[in-house]
Design a protein around this motif. Sequence first.
Motif, PDB file in Angstrom:
ATOM      1  N   ARG A 134      26.587   2.160  -3.346  1.00 46.79           N
ATOM      2  CA  ARG A 134      25.391   2.498  -4.106  1.00 46.79           C
ATOM      3  C   ARG A 134      24.612   1.608  -3.767  1.00 46.79           C
ATOM      4  NH1 ARG A 134      29.532   1.370  -7.764  1.00 46.79           N
ATOM      5  NH2 ARG A 134      28.872  -1.082  -7.868  1.00 46.79           N
ATOM      6  N   PRO A 135      23.990   2.676  -2.378  1.00 42.99           N
ATOM      7  CA  PRO A 135      22.883   1.559  -2.389  1.00 42.99           C
ATOM      8  C   PRO A 135      21.575   1.432  -3.086  1.00 42.99           C
ATOM      9  CG  PRO A 135      22.948   3.810  -0.779  1.00 42.99           C
ATOM     10  CD  PRO A 135      24.101   3.949  -1.570  1.00 42.99           C
ATOM     11  N   PRO A 136      21.265   0.018  -2.651  1.00 42.29           N
ATOM     12  CA  PRO A 136      19.875  -0.045  -3.673  1.00 42.29           C
ATOM     13  C   PRO A 136      18.673  -0.077  -3.063  1.00 42.29           C
ATOM     14  CG  PRO A 136      20.685  -1.950  -2.389  1.00 42.29           C
ATOM     15  CD  PRO A 136      21.703  -0.939  -2.258  1.00 42.29           C
ATOM     16  N   ALA A 137      17.897   0.954  -3.676  1.00 40.16           N
ATOM     17  CA  ALA A 137      16.733   0.989  -3.290  1.00 40.16           C
ATOM     18  C   ALA A 137      15.580   0.156  -3.248  1.00 40.16           C
ATOM     19  CB  ALA A 137      15.914   1.647  -4.450  1.00 40.16           C
ATOM     20  N   ASN A 138      15.269  -0.936  -3.873  1.00 35.95           N
ATOM     21  CA  ASN A 138      14.560  -2.446  -3.689  1.00 35.95           C
ATOM     22  C   ASN A 138      15.524  -3.522  -4.209  1.00 35.95           C
ATOM     23  OD1 ASN A 138      14.851  -2.736  -6.334  1.00 35.95           O
ATOM     24  ND2 ASN A 138      13.969  -0.732  -7.026  1.00 35.95           N
ATOM     25  N   LEU A 139      14.581  -4.626  -3.771  1.00 34.89           N
ATOM     26  CA  LEU A 139      14.701  -5.775  -3.934  1.00 34.89           C
ATOM     27  C   LEU A 139      15.261  -6.060  -4.933  1.00 34.89           C
ATOM     28  CD1 LEU A 139      12.353  -8.088  -1.540  1.00 34.89           C
ATOM     29  CD2 LEU A 139      14.572  -7.328  -0.678  1.00 34.89           C
ATOM     30  N   ASP A 140      14.886  -6.130  -5.894  1.00 32.28           N
ATOM     31  CA  ASP A 140      15.880  -6.191  -7.738  1.00 32.28           C
ATOM     32  C   ASP A 140      16.634  -5.593  -7.355  1.00 32.28           C
ATOM     33  OD1 ASP A 140      12.958  -7.332  -8.298  1.00 32.28           O
ATOM     34  OD2 ASP A 140      12.386  -5.998  -9.267  1.00 32.28           O
ATOM     35  N   GLU A 141      17.369  -4.363  -7.255  1.00 34.78           N
ATOM     36  CA  GLU A 141      18.082  -3.443  -6.835  1.00 34.78           C
ATOM     37  C   GLU A 141      19.401  -4.376  -5.746  1.00 34.78           C
ATOM     38  OE1 GLU A 141      18.121   0.266  -7.079  1.00 34.78           O
ATOM     39  OE2 GLU A 141      17.164   0.577  -8.021  1.00 34.78           O
ATOM     40  N   LEU A 142      18.564  -5.367  -5.094  1.00 45.76           N
ATOM     41  CA  LEU A 142      19.492  -5.867  -3.910  1.00 45.76           C
ATOM     42  C   LEU A 142      20.280  -7.397  -5.066  1.00 45.76           C
ATOM     43  CD1 LEU A 142      20.759  -5.736  -1.218  1.00 45.76           C
ATOM     44  CD2 LEU A 142      19.216  -6.621  -0.391  1.00 45.76           C
TER      45      LEU A 142
END
Length: 388
Positions: free
Chosen positions: A351-359
Motif C-alpha cells: 500500500r504505497p503512500p501518496a504523501n508524507l502524511d500517509e507515510l
Amino acid sequence: MQSFPQGAQDIIDSEGAQTAARKLEGAREIAVDVEADAMHAFRARLCFLQVATDEEVLLFDTLQPGVEPSLLAPVMEDPDRTKFFHAAGGDLPYLAEAGVRVRGLFDTHRAATLLGWPKVGLADLARERLGVELPKEHQQSDFSLRPLPPGMRDYIANDVRYLVELGRQVREETRKAGILEEVLLDCQRMCDEAAARPEVGADFKPRLPKAGLTPTQMVLANAIAQAVHRKRLEWAEAENVPMGRMLSNMAISDIAVKPPGNPRELAKAAGVRGAFVRAHGDEIIALVRELLEKSRRGELKPAEEQKGPKDANRRKREEALKAWRAEKATARKVMPSVVLPNPVFDVLVSRPPANLDELRAVPYIGEKRVELYGEDLLTLLAQHPVQG
C-alpha cells in the motif's frame, strides 16, 4: 566491578506473589523471562515467570495456586518502566494468554541483531559484555517438574540475573550507533502483535514440493497431509506429548508425497519411528487408502485461493525498494532492517503512500525514518504505482 543480585527467591503461594508484586512497583527497570513445558506437553503451560531487579531475583512458580502472572500486570503494562527481555517473541504470547500485555520492552536479542553483532545469544552477550558464563544445558528441560532440580533452578534464575545490566549496556550501544529509536519501534511492534497462542496445530501448512507433482497429485498430497495432521493432534493430545514428537512435519510431508500402501512402506517414510508404525500404522494406511480412492473418483477438490486484482507493478516496487534499502544501509553502516524493518517494508510495497502524511501513518515507521527517507521513498514508490 559490577555486582549482581545473589541467590533467588521462590514465589510459591498467593501471599508471596502479592508481596513480590508490590515490591516490584518500586523498580524502574526489570529483567523478565518465562519458562514453559512446550517440549514436553501437548498444550504448553507457563511454568515460571522470572523477574530480576538490581537487588533480587524472583522466581514466580506459576503452576502453584494463587501465583498469577496478572498480579504483575500494572508493572508490565507501564510504558515508563523498562522491561528487558532477551528474544521476547517466544515469551510475550504466554503473558498475553495470562492477560498481561507488556509495554516498555527493550529486547536485547533484537537490539543486538540490529546492531549487526555476529553473536546474539544471551550466553554470548553475557560472556562478551559481562565476562559471565551461562550454561545452557537446560534449554529443552521439562520446567513443569516439581520440585525443580537445583541445576534447573539456577538456570532459570541466571536467565534474568544479569539481564538488567546487560540490557543497559546493549541499549547504550544502540544509542551510540544512532539506532535506539528504530530498536524501540521494533520492540513496540513485538508487544502490539503479541497475542495468546493459537490452538495447537491451527497454523499447520504442509511443506510440499512445488515441482514433480501433477495438479491431481498435489491435491491428494495436501488432503493426506491435512488428514494425517488431524490424527496426529488427536493422538498427541491423548498421550499429552508435543504433536511434533508424535509425528514430525517432515514425516507428514513424506507420507503425503509418497502415500504408503502398507506398514513397511510407512516405516520407510522420513522421520517415522517403528513404535509409531506399530501403534498407529494401520489407521494411517486405512486413511491413505480412503483418500486414494476418493482421488480416483474425482472427489478431492483443490482449496479455493483468495485472489484479488493483480498488481502488475508490485514486484517492481519490491525489487526497487530492496535495492534502495541495501544502498541506504551501506551508507549508514547499519543493518537493512534498521532502514526499513520487514513489516514496514511489506506495507510500503502493498500500500504505497501518496504523501508524507500517509507515510507517517504507516505503523512503526517512526518520525526519524520519515525525516531521513520520506521524500526518497515517495519518489521511488511513485515510479511504480499500483496497477490493477
